[in-house]
Design an enzyme around this catalytic site. Sequence first.
Site, PDB file in Angstrom:
ATOM      1  N   GLY A   1      36.998  41.706  48.397  1.00 35.59           N
ATOM      2  CA  GLY A   1      38.055  42.503  48.999  1.00 35.59           C
ATOM      3  C   GLY A   1      37.945  43.972  48.681  1.00 35.59           C
ATOM      4  N   THR A   2      37.413  44.300  47.515  1.00 35.01           N
ATOM      5  CA  THR A   2      37.239  45.712  47.161  1.00 35.01           C
ATOM      6  C   THR A   2      36.235  46.374  48.092  1.00 35.01           C
ATOM      7  OG1 THR A   2      37.721  45.187  44.843  1.00 35.01           O
ATOM      8  CG2 THR A   2      36.686  47.320  45.302  1.00 35.01           C
TER       9      THR A   2
ATOM     10  N   THR B   1      30.462  37.814  40.453  1.00 29.33           N
ATOM     11  CA  THR B   1      29.858  38.886  39.648  1.00 29.33           C
ATOM     12  C   THR B   1      29.168  38.366  38.398  1.00 29.33           C
ATOM     13  OG1 THR B   1      31.965  39.235  38.508  1.00 29.33           O
ATOM     14  CG2 THR B   1      31.536  40.591  40.457  1.00 29.33           C
TER      15      THR B   1
ATOM     16  N   ILE C   1      37.938  35.250  35.041  1.00 29.06           N
ATOM     17  CA  ILE C   1      36.765  34.942  34.223  1.00 29.06           C
ATOM     18  C   ILE C   1      35.746  36.071  34.307  1.00 29.06           C
ATOM     19  CG2 ILE C   1      34.896  33.299  33.801  1.00 29.06           C
ATOM     20  CD1 ILE C   1      37.723  32.228  33.246  1.00 29.06           C
TER      21      ILE C   1
ATOM     22  N   LYS D   1      31.131  47.285  25.606  1.00 29.84           N
ATOM     23  CA  LYS D   1      30.130  47.124  24.546  1.00 29.84           C
ATOM     24  C   LYS D   1      29.041  48.188  24.677  1.00 29.84           C
ATOM     25  CE  LYS D   1      26.815  43.900  22.534  1.00 29.84           C
ATOM     26  NZ  LYS D   1      26.351  42.496  22.435  1.00 29.84           N
TER      27      LYS D   1
ATOM     28  N   ARG E   1      59.227  59.927  20.179  1.00 29.89           N
ATOM     29  CA  ARG E   1      59.121  61.090  19.303  1.00 29.89           C
ATOM     30  C   ARG E   1      58.808  60.662  17.873  1.00 29.89           C
ATOM     31  NH1 ARG E   1      64.374  64.317  19.332  1.00 29.89           N
ATOM     32  NH2 ARG E   1      63.160  65.597  17.884  1.00 29.89           N
TER      33      ARG E   1
ATOM     34  N   HIS F   1      73.330  50.751  13.327  1.00 29.67           N
ATOM     35  CA  HIS F   1      72.282  50.404  12.367  1.00 29.67           C
ATOM     36  C   HIS F   1      71.970  48.907  12.373  1.00 29.67           C
ATOM     37  CE1 HIS F   1      72.236  54.472  11.051  1.00 29.67           C
ATOM     38  NE2 HIS F   1      73.430  54.428  10.508  1.00 29.67           N
TER      39      HIS F   1
END
Length: 518
Positions: A42-43, A73, A132, A143, A221, A282
């Site tokens: 799809g990409t 992949t 996966i 890495k 902060r 508190h």
Amino acid sequence: MVHSEDLVPVRRALLSVSDKGGLVDFAGGLAGFGVELVASGGTARALAGAGLRVRDAADLTGFPEMMGGRVKTLHPAIHGGILARRGHAGDLRALEEQGLDPIDLVAVDLYPFEASARQGATPEDCLETIDIGGPALIRAAAKNHDRVVVATGPEDYPEILSALKADSGRTRRGLRARLAGAAFARTAAYDAAVARWFAGQVGEPFPRHIGFGGRRARTMRYGENPHQDAALYLSAIEERPGAAAAAQLQGKPLGYNNIADADAAYELAAEFNRPAAVVVKHGTPCGAALSDRLAEASARALDCDRTSAFGGVAAVNRRLDRDTAQTLLEIFLEVVIAPAVDEAARVLFARKPGLRVLEAGAVPDAAAVGLTMRSVAGGLLVQDRDNGRVDPAELRVVTRRAPAPEEMADLVFAFAVAKHVKSNAIVIARDGATLGIGAGQMSRVDSVKLAAAKAGSSAGVVASDAFFPFADGLIAAAEAGARAVIQPGGSIRDDEVIAAADARGLAMLFTGRRHFRH
């Protein structure tokens, strides 16, 4: 000064994302630096549809996607290009022998497993959104960050494009190392979310190894004190309405203590089916009340201890209306939290621009299961959330006199409040409102005396989060005007305590359930 070997050109990028937000602009920016785009599924279609020149990952691997995209992949042609060490003769020779090209940038997010789990998807659907190949690609790129830059979401795209612009299409080691660390954190959080989901599926809340996945919502902060740094993280898979995920309608940025107190207040307000208001300071309640009118409940909660309530956090468990807003504005508060806030109430609150107003969207289920944790040196203490509530069937009258109906209602109310008070906890209440609260004392007798001092001469019922180990605490409660007492029971001196109650005409209930809160 940056050494030339620290600057690595980006010539080829692999993109495979579920979230297409910012994708086209990012890929277009890369192409502008002469980067070859490789993408999967799809990409690739999204980039081609936007008019960008893109090479399909299947062309790179010579192997088509299969099993509905489960395998696409996971191939040496891709992982070899990512993992090859550019300064290693053997790795470069292997690339040449196999006809592979290096990959210098990897942009991969992960299948939306966390969203599926949060939304209560079926187990089958959750399993299908466990990624996966994505984690494998991300970890490989991280890495080899000495030469590869990795992006794990749209938030990384602008920084990478800015870096390429600043260094003529190259990236610096510092950026690559920082993004690599973020990448490993992302896959760790993802795996932790999957593991927690599996633990829930098989009924094993305390597995051999445990992780808590989440994403950073904001930095602050400072933490509890100005010398401490802090950040807020949202749970990856648990959706629980409250201060952490609430929408802030107005006011200064929330601090660490603001969120902690708002969480404590809102969790207590959630205990009650009737309209309820709570004030916390508190981490401990300093007032709580019930009423059919939320504004009246708020006024009575404040009246319990207006001195302590000053600068505190208020929570209600109903839509906050104009009258309630008017009541809460009678005193200086840091935060107000409610499931919803009427427009008229918002107009009033706007007159105090520093007041933080939070809209949680819903009230949490006080009976829901879940885990809580706290850090200790070298570890974590993890336990079930204290979702115990008074069960009328479990209550046992142990004195000669039984509580009157109005006393019974107040006893149940006071015990629910005591559950949220720091131990040793004593709560004095009457007519659905607290009169005095004694918290965090090392001696239960001192907690009774503190609550009595807050209550003044007002008589009411008394709740204790744990048993009275001696009769002295019960006697001190009676001397303070207590008419009835509720406590867990279970002391070896229960008979002595019961006798002291009978001698003073008190009614007393045992719950059989303790509510320590440390």
